[in-house]
Design a protein around this motif. Structure first.
Motif, mmCIF file in Angstrom:
data_model
loop_
_atom_site.group_PDB
_atom_site.id
_atom_site.type_symbol
_atom_site.label_atom_id
_atom_site.label_comp_id
_atom_site.label_asym_id
_atom_site.label_seq_id
_atom_site.Cartn_x
_atom_site.Cartn_y
_atom_site.Cartn_z
ATOM 1 N N ALA A 165 8.468 15.618 -10.368
ATOM 2 C CA ALA A 165 7.303 15.381 -9.597
ATOM 3 C C ALA A 165 6.294 14.768 -10.310
ATOM 4 C CB ALA A 165 6.728 16.962 -9.240
ATOM 5 N N ILE A 166 5.512 13.710 -9.283
ATOM 6 C CA ILE A 166 4.329 13.019 -9.951
ATOM 7 C C ILE A 166 3.280 13.240 -9.199
ATOM 8 C CG2 ILE A 166 3.738 10.582 -10.300
ATOM 9 C CD1 ILE A 166 6.187 11.570 -11.915
ATOM 10 N N HIS A 167 2.228 13.321 -9.752
ATOM 11 C CA HIS A 167 0.862 13.560 -8.803
ATOM 12 C C HIS A 167 0.670 12.224 -7.700
ATOM 13 C CE1 HIS A 167 -3.368 14.033 -8.073
ATOM 14 N NE2 HIS A 167 -3.311 15.209 -8.929
ATOM 15 N N GLN A 171 1.536 8.254 -8.175
ATOM 16 C CA GLN A 171 2.917 7.833 -7.674
ATOM 17 C C GLN A 171 3.180 6.365 -7.693
ATOM 18 O OE1 GLN A 171 3.948 9.956 -4.085
ATOM 19 N NE2 GLN A 171 3.894 11.962 -5.359
ATOM 20 N N GLY A 172 4.230 5.874 -7.727
ATOM 21 C CA GLY A 172 4.401 4.160 -7.537
ATOM 22 C C GLY A 172 3.682 3.325 -8.893
ATOM 23 N N HIS A 173 3.688 4.161 -10.137
ATOM 24 C CA HIS A 173 3.312 3.520 -11.287
ATOM 25 C C HIS A 173 4.564 3.521 -12.102
ATOM 26 C CE1 HIS A 173 -1.343 2.986 -10.903
ATOM 27 N NE2 HIS A 173 -0.985 3.831 -9.975
ATOM 28 N N GLY A 174 5.556 3.536 -11.770
ATOM 29 C CA GLY A 174 6.852 3.882 -12.613
ATOM 30 C C GLY A 174 6.778 5.031 -13.660
ATOM 31 N N ILE A 175 6.052 6.113 -13.459
ATOM 32 C CA ILE A 175 5.970 7.302 -14.333
ATOM 33 C C ILE A 175 7.254 7.979 -13.878
ATOM 34 C CG2 ILE A 175 4.940 9.111 -14.946
ATOM 35 C CD1 ILE A 175 2.194 8.003 -13.896
ATOM 36 N N GLY A 176 7.658 8.006 -12.842
ATOM 37 C CA GLY A 176 9.096 8.932 -12.376
ATOM 38 C C GLY A 176 10.078 8.324 -13.031
ATOM 39 N N SER A 177 10.321 7.107 -12.917
ATOM 40 C CA SER A 177 11.411 6.354 -13.646
ATOM 41 C C SER A 177 11.243 6.605 -15.113
ATOM 42 C CB SER A 177 11.507 4.986 -13.393
ATOM 43 O OG SER A 177 10.999 4.571 -12.022
ATOM 44 N N LEU A 178 9.935 6.480 -15.702
ATOM 45 C CA LEU A 178 9.799 6.654 -17.168
ATOM 46 C C LEU A 178 10.450 7.881 -17.611
ATOM 47 C CD1 LEU A 178 8.582 5.197 -19.695
ATOM 48 C CD2 LEU A 178 6.512 6.781 -19.145
HETATM 49 C C1 LIG Z 1 10.147 10.529 -6.073
HETATM 50 C C2 LIG Z 1 9.030 10.367 -7.073
HETATM 51 C C3 LIG Z 1 9.466 11.229 -8.174
HETATM 52 C C4 LIG Z 1 8.962 9.038 -7.662
HETATM 53 O O1 LIG Z 1 8.117 8.905 -8.564
HETATM 54 P P1 LIG Z 1 6.961 7.723 -8.790
HETATM 55 O O2 LIG Z 1 6.560 7.682 -10.176
HETATM 56 O O3 LIG Z 1 6.243 7.541 -7.787
HETATM 57 O O4 LIG Z 1 8.288 6.429 -8.789
HETATM 58 P P2 LIG Z 1 8.245 5.262 -9.579
HETATM 59 O O5 LIG Z 1 7.009 4.501 -9.588
HETATM 60 O O6 LIG Z 1 8.988 5.180 -11.019
HETATM 61 O O7 LIG Z 1 9.299 4.317 -8.584
HETATM 62 C C5 LIG Z 1 10.269 3.364 -9.250
HETATM 63 C C6 LIG Z 1 10.888 2.490 -8.259
HETATM 64 O O8 LIG Z 1 11.345 3.307 -7.380
HETATM 65 C C7 LIG Z 1 10.897 3.359 -6.088
HETATM 66 N N1 LIG Z 1 10.620 4.348 -5.257
HETATM 67 C C8 LIG Z 1 9.848 5.519 -5.482
HETATM 68 N N2 LIG Z 1 10.086 6.549 -4.662
HETATM 69 C C9 LIG Z 1 11.211 5.943 -3.826
HETATM 70 C C10 LIG Z 1 11.942 6.874 -2.844
HETATM 71 N N3 LIG Z 1 11.511 8.059 -2.531
HETATM 72 N N4 LIG Z 1 12.928 6.161 -2.337
HETATM 73 C C11 LIG Z 1 13.544 5.089 -2.631
HETATM 74 N N5 LIG Z 1 12.882 4.417 -3.752
HETATM 75 C C12 LIG Z 1 11.600 4.855 -4.263
HETATM 76 C C13 LIG Z 1 9.824 2.606 -6.215
HETATM 77 O O9 LIG Z 1 9.346 1.628 -5.003
HETATM 78 C C14 LIG Z 1 9.917 1.731 -7.424
HETATM 79 O O10 LIG Z 1 10.777 0.691 -7.131
HETATM 80 P P3 LIG Z 1 10.380 -1.056 -7.815
HETATM 81 O O11 LIG Z 1 10.517 -0.716 -8.899
HETATM 82 O O12 LIG Z 1 11.364 -2.077 -7.071
HETATM 83 O O13 LIG Z 1 8.758 -1.274 -7.211
HETATM 84 C C15 LIG Z 1 7.649 10.956 -6.562
HETATM 85 O O14 LIG Z 1 7.251 9.974 -5.443
HETATM 86 C C16 LIG Z 1 7.305 12.427 -6.207
HETATM 87 O O15 LIG Z 1 6.857 13.133 -7.122
HETATM 88 N N6 LIG Z 1 7.444 12.885 -4.869
HETATM 89 C C17 LIG Z 1 7.151 14.150 -4.822
HETATM 90 C C18 LIG Z 1 8.314 15.159 -5.277
HETATM 91 C C19 LIG Z 1 9.755 14.860 -5.202
HETATM 92 O O16 LIG Z 1 10.019 14.372 -4.082
HETATM 93 N N7 LIG Z 1 10.501 14.871 -6.120
HETATM 94 C C20 LIG Z 1 11.882 14.610 -6.226
HETATM 95 C C21 LIG Z 1 12.766 15.828 -6.630
HETATM 96 S S1 LIG Z 1 14.054 16.022 -5.436
#
Ligand SMILES: CC(C)(COP(=O)(O)OP(=O)(O)OC[C@H]1O[C@@H](n2cnc3c(N)ncnc32)[C@H](O)[C@@H]1OP(=O)(O)O)[C@@H](O)C(=O)NCCC(=O)NCCS
Length: 271
Positions: A165-167, A171-178
């Protein structure tokens, strides 16, 4: 392209003093499965924060679960902006056909915990829980998961990503991927798979951003009432499972190292 990583961002193991900030983040960033079960979840952040703090307090001390977080500098204290939870499943020496959780996390020093337990004996009893689940939705998720074949994590040495989960502000800063890459890189080095269970948003993210594959036998689609939608109906254009239509989809997913072959329920997956 994601926005740049916030300045001062650090990734590290969670400590006892991170629990309040981490619980706040989790209360603000529920996954789609939680939203489906508790449609009013975002209206009760205090209750959710307490609930998360309840499992995080012992959780940060569990050596078989590694809680890795992303933090940014806050007002004299780190602010938690990203959360992941990892387990490493290894062959059980008693029965190598099964797995058991390996010790992964260094134990958090007891000195970081409060020195004395608070005396709560004179406190008023806690208010009744305001956040109630949508029972049909909760049952539907349980039913869908029960129908799936036994999870391969029970028999396959692997990493399991237990939560991400990302705050919302970050979100959208690459932290989830990292954060997720950490386990994928470890798994690549050790030549084992990474498993994760996800719902709509998570499944899309794991697939598109990180190259995970859906395990076909574990996929499910539910409508607004919690009724199953079949794969055929989805293929024929039924969209009642989409979040905008009040539904949910989910699956167990796997990331495989190059050359790794996994068979689940007669289906072959290749890295
Ligand atoms: C899903 C989540 C973890 C993504 O984290 P994030 O840090 O925002 O994602 P990132 O910035 O690392 O995204 C990396 C890439 O993935 C893409 N991406 C992000 N969320 C996406 C989604 N839901 N579906 C498809 N692609 C997604 C981004 O557009 C980005 O692509 P790019 O490099 O082409 O721009 C975050 O939105 C979140 O915490 N959501 C709520 C909790 C949740 O759903 N957790 C998942 C557990 S099942």
């Amino acid at each position: 392209m994601p926005k740049p990583l916030p300045s001062g961002l650090e990734v590290r193991q969670a400590r006892a003093d991170d629990v309040p900030s981490l619980a706040t983040l989790l209360s603000l960033a529920p996954d789609d499965g939680s939203i489906y079960r508790f449609p009013h979840i975002l209206e009760y952040p205090d209750e959710m924060r307490e609930m998360h703090a309840g499992w995080l307090r012992p959780g940060v001390h569990d050596p078989t679960t590694l809680i890795r977080i992303a933090v940014v500098p806050g007002d004299g204290k780190d602010r938690v902006v990203g959360f992941t939870s990892w387990t490493r499943l290894e062959a059980d020496p008693q029965d190598p056909s099964k797995t058991r959780p390996a010790k992964l996390a260094a134990k958090v020093a007891p000195a970081e915990e409060p020195e004395t337990e608070e005396d709560t004996s004179n406190f008023a009893p806690p208010p009744p829980r305001a956040l109630v689940p949508n029972v049909a939705h909760a049952e539907a998720i349980k039913r869908a998961r029960k129908q799936a074949p036994p999870s391969p994590i029970k028999t396959t040495a692997c990493y399991e990503l237990g939560g991400l989960a990302i705050h919302p502000d970050y979100q959208g800063h690459g932290i989830g991927s990292l954060l997720a890459r950490w386990g994928v890189d470890k798994a690549a080095g050790e030549r084992v798979p990474v498993f994760v269970s996800g719902e709509t948003q998570g499944v899309d993210f794991y697939e598109k951003a990180l190259g995970f594959q859906r395990l076909r036998a574990t996929e499910y689609w539910l409508d607004e009432k919690g009724q199953d939608i079949s794969r055929e109906e989805v293929q024929h254009g039924n969209e009642a499972w989409k979040k905008v239509n009040g539904g949910l989809s989910g699956a167990q997913m796997v990331w495989l190292p190059e050359g790794y072959v996994l068979e689940v329920d007669g289906e072959v997956y290749k890295g």
